[in-house]
Scaffold this motif. Structure first.
Motif, PDB file in Angstrom:
ATOM      1  N   THR A 258      62.458  14.793 -74.623  1.00  0.00           N
ATOM      2  CA  THR A 258      63.619  15.686 -74.494  1.00  0.00           C
ATOM      3  C   THR A 258      63.384  16.799 -73.470  1.00  0.00           C
ATOM      4  O   THR A 258      64.294  17.559 -73.152  1.00  0.00           O
ATOM      5  N   GLY A 259      62.167  16.928 -72.939  1.00  0.00           N
ATOM      6  CA  GLY A 259      61.825  18.036 -72.047  1.00  0.00           C
ATOM      7  C   GLY A 259      62.207  17.796 -70.601  1.00  0.00           C
ATOM      8  O   GLY A 259      62.825  16.788 -70.249  1.00  0.00           O
ATOM      9  N   ASP A 260      61.809  18.742 -69.768  1.00  0.00           N
ATOM     10  CA  ASP A 260      62.092  18.649 -68.335  1.00  0.00           C
ATOM     11  C   ASP A 260      60.862  18.177 -67.552  1.00  0.00           C
ATOM     12  O   ASP A 260      60.871  18.177 -66.317  1.00  0.00           O
ATOM     13  N   THR A 261      59.807  17.819 -68.262  1.00  0.00           N
ATOM     14  CA  THR A 261      58.582  17.364 -67.600  1.00  0.00           C
ATOM     15  C   THR A 261      58.867  16.131 -66.751  1.00  0.00           C
ATOM     16  O   THR A 261      59.633  15.246 -67.158  1.00  0.00           O
ATOM     17  N   GLU A 262      58.232  16.081 -65.595  1.00  0.00           N
ATOM     18  CA  GLU A 262      58.405  14.925 -64.708  1.00  0.00           C
ATOM     19  C   GLU A 262      57.763  13.700 -65.342  1.00  0.00           C
ATOM     20  O   GLU A 262      56.639  13.745 -65.848  1.00  0.00           O
ATOM     21  N   ILE A 263      58.477  12.605 -65.344  1.00  0.00           N
ATOM     22  CA  ILE A 263      57.939  11.354 -65.858  1.00  0.00           C
ATOM     23  C   ILE A 263      57.138  10.674 -64.750  1.00  0.00           C
ATOM     24  O   ILE A 263      57.640  10.442 -63.657  1.00  0.00           O
TER      25      ILE A 263
END
Length: 501
Positions: A69-74
């Protein structure tokens, strides 16, 4: 010089090509939209990985599966960190295999992940395809991912259940509602002598003796109604023709919509238990017969002494001998119960049906019962002229058992009512007391052989737990059923019905 087309014609051709490309692009978008709708409908997540640049993208459904659910880059590092540790090497090896240009680039594996949001472990299935460029480099790796945790859990549960079924000492068989066998465990092979190959697809009647085929009709009828059968004792047939005693527990099998789709049967070989019961019943019958002869003589002597004491007008002797006579009658009734039990267990009980006046029988029983007690009042609610056809002695035995119990479990000064009332073409016969009452749990087991109610109030009252069992069996032989309504501290009502002539 090449001939140049007029400008207007060139513009027209360009417009036609542009329109053609726009149509193709529209078709492509429509296809992509339909594909996306299909993917969304079946809960597929999609991923797109570019090995040369390291770029990795996940669809919204894929993120949902991973709990992201976060904004971390995949990226591949983040992805790898959420592979379940025990599956890490396996997954990486499969990815390397798929990206090897010597292969076909196919990828289809199931493994576990740890979710981003709660670190929960989930099973997923990832399926994809690797595309190579002219230099045989893995240029693009795309695919789908599905959460298969529920499927895996069901598989594990089924595997455990299968292991239990295979290792069980009881024969476990499943069959269709038409009686066709669909599974046959190892214990069934040992018990009946048939292999699974010989029995699956065959009718269950193959192991039922011909004279008991009617049981299967009754069993299937009950199970189709969703009823369960527990500890039904009967006989079944082995491959070599030998018959064995079995106890059957049969349950309906249901699908996800709760529809009955088949039956599950557990068969326990109780041949040794039955043989032990026969030996025990033979012993009981022998001892009972041996006791009955001297007891008959003893009662005769007491009757003679009662007459003599009456002639001599000796009140003490008369009272003592009456009490002795009552106790010998109780002992005679107890011995008769044991003899009847032995006959019942051997299947030797038979009915001698005659027509008789019910009112007369009840008065006989209540008069005899009143002789046993001066501490209780026994009333009747009857009227003459009600004729029934039954085994008079055995119906009398049923009533005496019920009245004796009412006396035993009622307080001094209590009232016992024996009567009947007409219900259509039947007569309902009842015995009512205001005794200690019976709790709902004990009511379910009350008519089982040797069952004794667990109640501190009646702990000191003697009994073997066979009286009500005999009552229930005698009524079964009369195609009737004994029923009880009871409340602790209030009393009990026992009743059964018989047809009126």
């Amino acid at each position: 010089m090449p001939k140049t087309l007029p400008l207007a014609k060139q513009i027209k051709e360009l417009q036609e090509k542009l329109a053609w490309y726009e149509e193709r692009e529209l078709e492509l978008r429509e296809r992509e939209a339909r594909l996306q709708m299909a993917v969304d409908a079946i809960k597929f997540g999609t991923w797109d990985y570019h090995p040369l640049t390291g770029e990795l993208s996940w669809s919204d459904e894929c993120k949902k599966i991973y709990g992201f659910t976060g904004d971390t880059e995949i990226n591949m590092k983040v992805f790898s960190e959420h592979i379940y540790p025990a599956d890490y090497d396996f997954v990486n090896n499969e990815i390397q295999k798929a990206m090897d240009p010597a292969g076909e680039g196919n990828y289809d594996i199931a493994y576990r992940i740890t979710r981003f949001d709660n670190a929960g472990v989930r099973w997923i299935r990832a399926k994809g395809k690797v595309y190579f460029n002219e230099k045989k480099q893995a240029e693009r790796f795309i695919g789908t991912v599905t959460d298969i945790t529920d499927t895996k859990t069901a598989e594990e549960k089924n595997a455990k259940l299968a292991a239990i079924v295979d290792s069980s000492d009881d024969a476990i068989v499943s069959k269709t509602l038409e009686g066709i066998i669909t599974s046959w465990n190892q214990s069934a092979e040992r018990t009946f002598g048939y292999t699974a190959e010989e029995m699956i697809g065959q009718s269950i009647l193959k192991i039922i003796p011909p004279d008991r085929h009617h049981e299967e009709v009754e069993i299937l009828s009950k199970l189709r109604r969703g009823e369960r059968m527990e500890h039904f004792e009967t006989r079944r047939m082995k491959k070599n023709g030998e018959q064995l005693d079995v106890s059957l527990t049969i349950s309906p099998m249901r699908d996800s919509q709760n529809n009955i789709i088949g039956l599950s049967k557990i068969a326990r070989d109780i041949t040794e238990k039955k043989q032990e019961e026969v030996r025990k019943n033979d012993f009981i019958a022998m001892v009972s017969h041996e006791l009955k002869t001297p007891l008959t003589s003893l009662r005769s002597y007491i009757q003679v002494l009662l007459v003599k004491a009456g002639d001599d007008e000796e009140p003490f002797k008369i009272n003592a001998l009456k009490r002795a006579d009552i106790q010998t009658k109780k002992m005679a009734a107890m011995i008769q119960d044991f003899l009847n039990l032995a006959k019942l267990e051997e299947g030797k009980i038979s009915l001698n049906k005659t027509r008789f006046d019910l009112d007369e029988l009840i008065k006989e029983i209540t008069d005899d019962a009143q002789y046993f007690t001066s501490a209780h009042t026994i009333k009747t609610e009857t009227h003459p002229g009600v004729i029934i056809e039954a085994d008079r002695d055995k119906i009398g035995q049923v009533l005496m058992n019920l009245v004796s119990n009412a006396i035993k479990y009622s307080p001094r000064g209590g009232e016992i009512i024996v009567g009947f009332e007409q219900k259509d073409n039947n007569v309902e016969i009842y015995v009512i007391d205001n005794g200690v009452g019976i709790n709902p749990v004990d009511q379910k087991n009350l008519f089982k052989r040797f069952y004794r109610v667990k109640n501190e109030e009646i702990r000191t009252i003697s009994g073997f737990g066979i009286g009500l069992y005999l009552v229930a069996e005698i009524m079964r032989y009369h195609n009737s059923e004994i029923k009880v309504k009871s409340e602790e501290g209030v009393g009990s009502r026992f009743s059964f019905q018989l047809p009126i002539i």
